[in-house]
Design a protein around this motif. Structure first.
Motif, PDB file in Angstrom:
ATOM      1  N   PRO A   1     -39.074 -20.409 116.152  1.00 54.45           N
ATOM      2  CA  PRO A   1     -38.808 -20.763 114.836  1.00 54.45           C
ATOM      3  C   PRO A   1     -38.312 -19.248 113.828  1.00 54.45           C
ATOM      4  O   PRO A   1     -38.015 -19.658 113.156  1.00 54.45           O
ATOM      5  CB  PRO A   1     -40.044 -20.731 114.409  1.00 54.45           C
ATOM      6  CG  PRO A   1     -40.825 -20.345 115.671  1.00 54.45           C
ATOM      7  CD  PRO A   1     -40.347 -20.497 116.727  1.00 54.45           C
ATOM      8  N   GLN A   2     -38.071 -18.004 114.698  1.00 58.03           N
ATOM      9  CA  GLN A   2     -37.590 -16.184 114.118  1.00 58.03           C
ATOM     10  C   GLN A   2     -36.191 -16.951 114.656  1.00 58.03           C
ATOM     11  O   GLN A   2     -35.975 -16.348 113.443  1.00 58.03           O
ATOM     12  CB  GLN A   2     -38.647 -15.929 114.971  1.00 58.03           C
ATOM     13  CG  GLN A   2     -38.206 -15.774 116.758  1.00 58.03           C
ATOM     14  CD  GLN A   2     -38.818 -16.637 117.639  1.00 58.03           C
ATOM     15  OE1 GLN A   2     -39.838 -17.503 117.297  1.00 58.03           O
ATOM     16  NE2 GLN A   2     -38.810 -15.877 118.971  1.00 58.03           N
ATOM     17  N   ALA A   3     -35.685 -18.139 114.996  1.00 55.68           N
ATOM     18  CA  ALA A   3     -34.372 -17.818 114.823  1.00 55.68           C
ATOM     19  C   ALA A   3     -33.793 -18.864 113.973  1.00 55.68           C
ATOM     20  O   ALA A   3     -33.835 -20.040 114.019  1.00 55.68           O
ATOM     21  CB  ALA A   3     -33.669 -18.050 116.437  1.00 55.68           C
ATOM     22  N   PHE A   4     -32.930 -18.008 112.804  1.00 57.00           N
ATOM     23  CA  PHE A   4     -31.426 -19.340 112.482  1.00 57.00           C
ATOM     24  C   PHE A   4     -29.768 -18.405 112.536  1.00 57.00           C
ATOM     25  O   PHE A   4     -29.588 -17.618 112.408  1.00 57.00           O
ATOM     26  CB  PHE A   4     -32.290 -19.334 110.989  1.00 57.00           C
ATOM     27  CG  PHE A   4     -31.765 -17.645 110.429  1.00 57.00           C
ATOM     28  CD1 PHE A   4     -30.374 -17.241 109.636  1.00 57.00           C
ATOM     29  CD2 PHE A   4     -32.884 -16.577 110.347  1.00 57.00           C
ATOM     30  CE1 PHE A   4     -30.901 -16.266 108.601  1.00 57.00           C
ATOM     31  CE2 PHE A   4     -32.730 -15.540 109.866  1.00 57.00           C
ATOM     32  CZ  PHE A   4     -31.447 -15.154 109.178  1.00 57.00           C
ATOM     33  N   SER A   5     -29.748 -19.616 112.251  1.00 54.29           N
ATOM     34  CA  SER A   5     -27.534 -19.298 112.310  1.00 54.29           C
ATOM     35  C   SER A   5     -27.121 -19.460 110.746  1.00 54.29           C
ATOM     36  O   SER A   5     -27.761 -20.735 110.347  1.00 54.29           O
ATOM     37  CB  SER A   5     -27.182 -19.628 113.619  1.00 54.29           C
ATOM     38  OG  SER A   5     -27.470 -20.122 114.706  1.00 54.29           O
TER      39      SER A   5
ATOM     40  N   LEU B   1     -19.303 -17.571 112.734  1.00 53.87           N
ATOM     41  CA  LEU B   1     -20.959 -17.903 112.731  1.00 53.87           C
ATOM     42  C   LEU B   1     -22.023 -16.367 112.594  1.00 53.87           C
ATOM     43  O   LEU B   1     -21.051 -15.487 112.983  1.00 53.87           O
ATOM     44  CB  LEU B   1     -20.865 -18.099 114.045  1.00 53.87           C
ATOM     45  CG  LEU B   1     -22.929 -18.718 115.250  1.00 53.87           C
ATOM     46  CD1 LEU B   1     -23.470 -19.454 114.700  1.00 53.87           C
ATOM     47  CD2 LEU B   1     -22.196 -18.873 116.146  1.00 53.87           C
ATOM     48  N   VAL B   2     -22.894 -16.778 112.301  1.00 51.71           N
ATOM     49  CA  VAL B   2     -23.992 -15.904 111.913  1.00 51.71           C
ATOM     50  C   VAL B   2     -25.943 -15.931 113.024  1.00 51.71           C
ATOM     51  O   VAL B   2     -25.223 -17.645 112.506  1.00 51.71           O
ATOM     52  CB  VAL B   2     -24.497 -14.889 111.367  1.00 51.71           C
ATOM     53  CG1 VAL B   2     -25.125 -13.511 111.106  1.00 51.71           C
ATOM     54  CG2 VAL B   2     -23.030 -14.700 110.021  1.00 51.71           C
ATOM     55  N   ASN B   3     -25.510 -15.748 113.809  1.00 49.75           N
ATOM     56  CA  ASN B   3     -27.238 -16.163 114.585  1.00 49.75           C
ATOM     57  C   ASN B   3     -27.923 -14.947 114.729  1.00 49.75           C
ATOM     58  O   ASN B   3     -27.080 -13.032 114.413  1.00 49.75           O
ATOM     59  CB  ASN B   3     -26.973 -16.230 116.084  1.00 49.75           C
ATOM     60  CG  ASN B   3     -26.196 -17.124 116.766  1.00 49.75           C
ATOM     61  OD1 ASN B   3     -26.083 -18.290 115.994  1.00 49.75           O
ATOM     62  ND2 ASN B   3     -25.102 -16.581 117.865  1.00 49.75           N
ATOM     63  N   CYS B   4     -29.062 -15.346 114.229  1.00 45.33           N
ATOM     64  CA  CYS B   4     -29.766 -13.687 113.870  1.00 45.33           C
ATOM     65  C   CYS B   4     -31.266 -14.554 114.472  1.00 45.33           C
ATOM     66  O   CYS B   4     -32.367 -15.566 114.270  1.00 45.33           O
ATOM     67  CB  CYS B   4     -30.859 -14.498 112.121  1.00 45.33           C
ATOM     68  SG  CYS B   4     -28.726 -13.512 111.380  1.00 45.33           S
TER      69      CYS B   4
END
Length: 167
Positions: A59-63, A75-78
């Motif tokens: 849940p702490q990841a988003f793109s 693309l940006v992965n966070c």
């Protein structure tokens, strides 16, 4: 959001359960990994097969994705972390990818603006990222939109990014 069908640049948060978004994420990250700035080697089969599912499970990841019409171009992965000093979340910008065909068109800036909006929604106190010193175009972008070297005391200098691989 579903994959855009219209023409023109669209920036949006990726839906890891959407097949088109998942495919775009893996393809764009593989393109980045093959670039010297990304290490110069393609993603391994394990990463290609499991990456989106692994991101979706966190849940702490988003793109954030950028599409130019039907073509994925950015693309940006966070990954959300936590600032103990501020006692608030922070968001680490982990990967930034813009296809060569779309560099210089502010795609990265637009994606990072969306990242900032999502980070603010999450209550984050800051964005962090790492960049190689030889990646001058990326550094110019990051500085233009407000990123700066990290330091607590100027006498001690800027923080360095270090790693230790675990087998």
């Amino acid at each position: 959001m579903t994959q855009p069908a219209s023409t023109g640049l669209q920036i949006f948060r990726a839906d890891y359960n959407h097949a088109g978004h998942a495919s775009a994420l893996v393809d764009l990250l593989d393109t980045y990994a093959r670039d010297p700035a990304g290490g110069g080697h393609p993603l391994g089969d394990f990463a290609k097969t499991h990456l989106v599912q692994a991101l979706a499970a966190r849940p702490q990841a988003f793109s954030v994705l950028a599409f130019d019409g039907p073509q994925p171009v950015g693309l940006v992965n966070c990954i959300e972390g936590f600032s103990t000093f501020a006692c608030r979340p922070l968001v680490n910008v982990h990967d930034v990818v813009v296809l060569a065909s779309h560099r210089g068109q502010r795609v990265g800036e637009k994606m990072l603006s969306e990242v900032e909006a999502i980070a603010r929604e999450r209550g984050a106190c800051k964005l962090t990222l790492e960049v190689l010193p030889g990646n001058a175009p990326a550094i110019r972008l990051y500085e233009r939109i407000g990123f700066a070297g990290y330091q607590l005391d100027p006498a001690l200098g800027n923080a360095q990014f270090l790693q230790k691989w675990l087998s």
